[in-house]
Scaffold this active site. Structure first.
Site, PDB file in Angstrom:
ATOM      1  N   ASP A  63       0.891  -0.840  -0.415  1.00 11.87           N
ATOM      2  CA  ASP A  63      -0.322   0.423  -0.063  1.00 11.87           C
ATOM      3  C   ASP A  63       1.052   1.303  -0.017  1.00 11.87           C
ATOM      4  O   ASP A  63       1.874   1.409   0.580  1.00 11.87           O
ATOM      5  CB  ASP A  63      -0.860   0.333   1.493  1.00 11.87           C
ATOM      6  CG  ASP A  63      -0.496  -0.194   2.659  1.00 11.87           C
ATOM      7  OD1 ASP A  63       0.739  -0.555   2.566  1.00 11.87           O
ATOM      8  OD2 ASP A  63      -0.929  -1.054   3.234  1.00 11.87           O
ATOM      9  N   ASP A 132      -7.451  -3.206  14.453  1.00 14.64           N
ATOM     10  CA  ASP A 132      -8.950  -3.332  13.703  1.00 14.64           C
ATOM     11  C   ASP A 132      -9.553  -4.422  12.703  1.00 14.64           C
ATOM     12  O   ASP A 132     -10.236  -4.968  12.160  1.00 14.64           O
ATOM     13  CB  ASP A 132      -9.569  -2.282  13.323  1.00 14.64           C
ATOM     14  CG  ASP A 132      -9.109  -1.600  11.765  1.00 14.64           C
ATOM     15  OD1 ASP A 132      -8.192  -2.450  11.892  1.00 14.64           O
ATOM     16  OD2 ASP A 132      -9.373  -0.313  11.309  1.00 14.64           O
ATOM     17  N   HIS A 134      -7.122  -4.470   9.857  1.00 19.63           N
ATOM     18  CA  HIS A 134      -7.087  -4.083   8.646  1.00 19.63           C
ATOM     19  C   HIS A 134      -5.804  -4.968   8.265  1.00 19.63           C
ATOM     20  O   HIS A 134      -4.909  -5.257   9.136  1.00 19.63           O
ATOM     21  CB  HIS A 134      -7.347  -3.115   8.217  1.00 19.63           C
ATOM     22  CG  HIS A 134      -5.942  -1.815   9.113  1.00 19.63           C
ATOM     23  ND1 HIS A 134      -6.110  -1.301   9.649  1.00 19.63           N
ATOM     24  CD2 HIS A 134      -4.754  -2.272   8.706  1.00 19.63           C
ATOM     25  CE1 HIS A 134      -4.494  -0.198  10.063  1.00 19.63           C
ATOM     26  NE2 HIS A 134      -4.125  -1.357   9.414  1.00 19.63           N
ATOM     27  N   GLU A 139     -10.109  -1.848   5.261  1.00 19.49           N
ATOM     28  CA  GLU A 139     -10.644  -1.935   6.149  1.00 19.49           C
ATOM     29  C   GLU A 139     -11.656  -2.840   7.153  1.00 19.49           C
ATOM     30  O   GLU A 139     -12.155  -3.521   6.126  1.00 19.49           O
ATOM     31  CB  GLU A 139     -10.578  -0.514   6.686  1.00 19.49           C
ATOM     32  CG  GLU A 139      -9.528   0.985   6.892  1.00 19.49           C
ATOM     33  CD  GLU A 139      -8.844   1.139   8.035  1.00 19.49           C
ATOM     34  OE1 GLU A 139      -8.578  -0.267   8.566  1.00 19.49           O
ATOM     35  OE2 GLU A 139      -8.713   2.021   8.218  1.00 19.49           O
TER      36      GLU A 139
END
Ligand code: F6R
Length: 255
Positions: A63, A132, A134, A139
């Protein structure tokens, strides 16, 4: 899934580095998927110290932030240069990182997928995990079939990454990330996680249901996924003793 639990972050990173080094030594033309963030730093240090031959290795990063160029100190281009690429003999033409400044995001993402395909696919993909759940910057509620595309970061991830930028507001809102489908297509996945802050996400990914609410849980569908954890990241796994038992009782040929 293979779960490897080590006493501390350094030992977990050492194990992960060993798997990467083995891959590079056994296949000098391997295609590696790479990650950024705090977690892989000790792994990259180990790989640099191992003095491996990177001359024919191809890499694809997961990313990149949009709106900041390769020269920005917090870009993932800069991160990779600083922590790995400038220390090894990799051919710059074989390095691939999403273009955060592209004016045609859709075309650029499509081309990124094509480049992965043309390189023969990714042999070993390194992943971290967000608090979380990811992976990459997929996400919660990301499609489990998603491909490389633009995503909007959650407030939580921007807060988590504020330490690199000075404040959450300065963390770019948008990123380009490989999709979960892209990650599932890789031949082998190695997820490295350390610290108590990751324990809930890890428990959900390994023992919870497969759900877009915890993107890392999609790795339950991957044929060869290894989770390399320190004790703190593993601390909420219900079957922690079982994973240690399995690891300590592997057939000799597998050790
Ligand atoms: C970074 C990436 C992210 C990070 C995750 C954890 O390339 O893909 O998924 O792995 O945000 O970051 P750290 O390691 O900083 O906790």
């Amino acid at each position: 899934m293979e779960i490897i639990i080590q006493p501390d972050p350094e030992a977990a990173a050492k194990k992960a580095a060993h798997i990467f080094a083995q891959t590079i030594r056994s296949n000098p033309k391997a295609v590696l998927g790479l990650a950024t963030g705090s977690t892989p730093l000790p792994l990259y240090r180990e790989l640099v110290a191992a003095k491996l031959d990177w001359s024919a290795i191809t890499t694809f990063n997961l990313d990149e932030y949009t709106g900041i160029g390769p020269g920005h100190p917090q870009s993932y281009h800069s991160f990779m240069r600083e922590h790995l690429f400038q220390h090894v003999n990799i051919d710059p033409a074989r390095i691939h990182i999403p273009d955060g400044l592209t004016l045609d995001t859709e075309a650029s993402c499509r081309q990124y997928e094509e480049k992965i395909r043309n390189a023969g696919g990714i042999d070993l993909q390194l992943l971290g995990i967000g608090s979380d759940g990811h992976i990459g910057f997929n996400e919660p509620t990301s499609s489990l079939a998603s491909r490389t595309r633009i995503k909007t970061l959650t407030e939580r991830t921007r807060r988590d990454n504020a330490r690199f930028f000075g404040s959450a507001q300065e963390v770019p809102l948008h990123v380009i990330t490989m999709g979960i489908g892209t990650i599932l297509d890789t031949r082998r996945v190695l997820l490295l996680a350390s610290g108590e802050g990751k324990a809930d996400a890890i428990a959900g990914a390994v023992e919870g249901p497969i759900t877009a609410m915890n993107p890392a849980s999609a790795l339950q569908l991957h044929e060869r996924a290894v989770f390399c954890l320190d004790e703190a990241a593993a601390s909420k796994l219900q079957r922690i003793d079982y994973y240690k038992w399995v690891y300590n009782n592997k057939p000799t040929w597998q050790q």
